[in-house]
Write a protein that holds these residues in place. Sequence first.
Motif, mmCIF file in Angstrom:
data_model
loop_
_atom_site.group_PDB
_atom_site.id
_atom_site.type_symbol
_atom_site.label_atom_id
_atom_site.label_comp_id
_atom_site.label_asym_id
_atom_site.label_seq_id
_atom_site.Cartn_x
_atom_site.Cartn_y
_atom_site.Cartn_z
ATOM 1 N N VAL A 144 0.825 -1.206 0.000
ATOM 2 C CA VAL A 144 0.000 0.000 0.000
ATOM 3 C C VAL A 144 0.861 1.258 0.000
ATOM 4 O O VAL A 144 1.829 1.366 0.756
ATOM 5 C CB VAL A 144 -0.960 -0.001 1.214
ATOM 6 N N ARG A 145 0.512 2.170 -0.890
ATOM 7 C CA ARG A 145 1.242 3.431 -1.014
ATOM 8 C C ARG A 145 0.280 4.599 -0.941
ATOM 9 O O ARG A 145 -0.848 4.510 -1.428
ATOM 10 C CB ARG A 145 1.974 3.503 -2.363
ATOM 11 N N LYS A 146 0.753 5.675 -0.314
ATOM 12 C CA LYS A 146 -0.069 6.884 -0.246
ATOM 13 C C LYS A 146 0.828 8.107 -0.193
ATOM 14 O O LYS A 146 1.816 8.135 0.548
ATOM 15 C CB LYS A 146 -0.960 6.849 1.007
ATOM 16 N N PRO A 195 -5.976 4.648 -0.680
ATOM 17 C CA PRO A 195 -4.565 4.493 -1.051
ATOM 18 C C PRO A 195 -4.339 4.772 -2.542
ATOM 19 O O PRO A 195 -5.241 4.615 -3.353
ATOM 20 C CB PRO A 195 -4.269 3.021 -0.727
ATOM 21 N N ASP A 196 -3.108 5.211 -2.859
ATOM 22 C CA ASP A 196 -2.775 5.481 -4.259
ATOM 23 C C ASP A 196 -2.507 4.181 -5.007
ATOM 24 O O ASP A 196 -2.746 4.085 -6.202
ATOM 25 C CB ASP A 196 -1.523 6.364 -4.353
ATOM 26 N N ARG A 208 -6.147 3.928 8.222
ATOM 27 C CA ARG A 208 -7.273 4.515 7.480
ATOM 28 C C ARG A 208 -7.337 4.017 6.041
ATOM 29 O O ARG A 208 -8.398 4.048 5.417
ATOM 30 C CB ARG A 208 -7.167 6.044 7.499
ATOM 31 N N CYS A 209 -6.213 3.592 5.518
ATOM 32 C CA CYS A 209 -6.228 3.036 4.160
ATOM 33 C C CYS A 209 -6.943 1.682 4.134
ATOM 34 O O CYS A 209 -7.531 1.299 3.125
ATOM 35 C CB CYS A 209 -4.803 2.860 3.630
ATOM 36 N N ILE A 210 -6.883 0.964 5.254
ATOM 37 C CA ILE A 210 -7.478 -0.373 5.274
ATOM 38 C C ILE A 210 -8.968 -0.322 4.978
ATOM 39 O O ILE A 210 -9.491 -1.140 4.242
ATOM 40 C CB ILE A 210 -7.210 -1.068 6.638
ATOM 41 N N GLY A 260 2.613 14.982 -3.245
ATOM 42 C CA GLY A 260 3.962 14.552 -3.621
ATOM 43 C C GLY A 260 4.781 14.013 -2.461
ATOM 44 O O GLY A 260 5.853 13.435 -2.667
ATOM 45 N N LEU A 261 4.297 14.206 -1.221
ATOM 46 C CA LEU A 261 5.031 13.684 -0.072
ATOM 47 C C LEU A 261 4.539 12.275 0.230
ATOM 48 O O LEU A 261 3.378 12.078 0.582
ATOM 49 C CB LEU A 261 4.807 14.582 1.142
ATOM 50 N N GLU A 262 5.431 11.316 0.077
ATOM 51 C CA GLU A 262 5.027 9.926 0.290
ATOM 52 C C GLU A 262 4.934 9.611 1.773
ATOM 53 O O GLU A 262 5.920 9.720 2.502
ATOM 54 C CB GLU A 262 6.036 8.980 -0.382
ATOM 55 N N VAL A 263 3.748 9.215 2.204
ATOM 56 C CA VAL A 263 3.530 8.904 3.614
ATOM 57 C C VAL A 263 3.636 7.400 3.845
ATOM 58 O O VAL A 263 4.120 6.955 4.872
ATOM 59 C CB VAL A 263 2.139 9.404 4.061
ATOM 60 N N LEU A 264 3.155 6.645 2.861
ATOM 61 C CA LEU A 264 3.291 5.189 2.910
ATOM 62 C C LEU A 264 4.050 4.740 1.663
ATOM 63 O O LEU A 264 3.646 5.038 0.544
ATOM 64 C CB LEU A 264 1.913 4.513 2.946
#
Lengths: 246, 222
Positions: free
Chosen positions: A12-14, A58-59, A50-52, A18-22
């Motif tokens: 999972v990516r988020k 998520p991106d 919260r992405c779950i 532009g700032l990568e948090v995950l």
Amino acid sequence: MANDLILDVQDVRKAYDGLEVLKGISFSLCKGETKVLIGPSGSGKSTLLRCINYLTVPDAGRIYLNGEEVLDTNIDAIRARIGFVFQDFNLFSHLTVLDNVRICQIKVNGKRKDAATERAHQELERVGLADKAGAYPAELSGGQQQRVSIARALAMDPEVLLFDEPTSALDPELTGEVVRVMQQLATEGMTMVVVTHEMSFARQAADEIIFMENGYIVEQGSPEIMFTDSRQERTRAFLNVIAEHG
Amino acid sequence: MDIYDVLLRDFPFLLKGLGVAIVLLAALLSIGFVLGMAICLTQLYGPKSRFVQWPLVIYERIFRGVPIIIMLFIFFYGISGVVDISAFGAAILAMGLRSGAYQSQIFRSAFQSVPAGQMMAARAMGMSKMSAIRNIIFPQAARHAIGPWTNEFSSEIKETSLAYVIGVVELTRQAHYIITSTQGNILTVFAVVALLYFILNRTGNSLLYAFERKLAVPGFEK
């Protein structure tokens, strides 16, 4: 056993502006397991949680609940199966405690009112608030409000419960009563992911501790290993700081 | 005949005028309520597209920015040139549309005063957006809206008297009819009319405040 897998989070990516948090997080959770996410502020723990259930979409990456992929199209049905406990409780302030625990059983799960009422009383009993059914949220202490919100989540028969820093808005005195409820749930075999700074809870209740920093999982392992013999310098440094100040 | 005999004799006409004012008020507030709620919900939860949002903003600006007396003239003389519309119909339309613009903003701020966490918690439990708005957000917003709405109610009662300029035979015009037959007692007649408006206003507000108290939730922040 593969069919025991409740939650499977894959890469999972988020990013925000532009700032990568995950930066590609994967972990999985089997039935009855409790995993605790720890890490410094801004490490992405809450965002991951919260992405779950797509409170934050998520991106990239995939999330499976009991084999079913979480998607935009099925999100309401998925969310009904995932309990979520917020840092600041978010009880419905115009409803009594009883109605708070009852309303989503009726409006979301389509339960009959009497069945929902009975279940609500059971869950309030379980969190030790049977006598507060008629009160309104603003009449309760923070610890009581958080226990109601746990009861509200439990009444939906969730397949997994997510806790987003459930004690961070409470003073130490009230933290204890919430942590005790969570420990009891872990003992009873509830499947849970908990973001917390309560190391006593992590130590006693977690099957696995996941240490996150800067959007990565730095290290994960059993509490015994993480607290006494963690391999990563960063994990040790973080736990030392927590031990001194927590 | 002195003024009091005239007033006594013609009092039923004043009550009739009051009745017309009340019907006008009820109609314009109802139109305003439905319109205001629709606009508020579209502004907050509807499509963000300009083609949807801009017309709403333009409508709201125009109707809040032009004096009601001008709107009454425009609606009456403007529309009656195209279709046959009574003065009463024109008044309901002009004032209803205007009230919609005001009520949309009352509702919008009431909805926005509900903390974002309420929607988030409802959605997190699997409620659809519509269900969350209806079951969680609306009941809280309604409680926030009653106070400001009493203002709109009071203003509109008083502004029904302006419908008199396009010939609606409401309370103020009835008063004028009486005055033409009782030279020199303008003040007495208007004092009675003022009292009637005042009583209507107080009664309405008392009911609204009673409603507000009935809905009050212990500890619920205003």
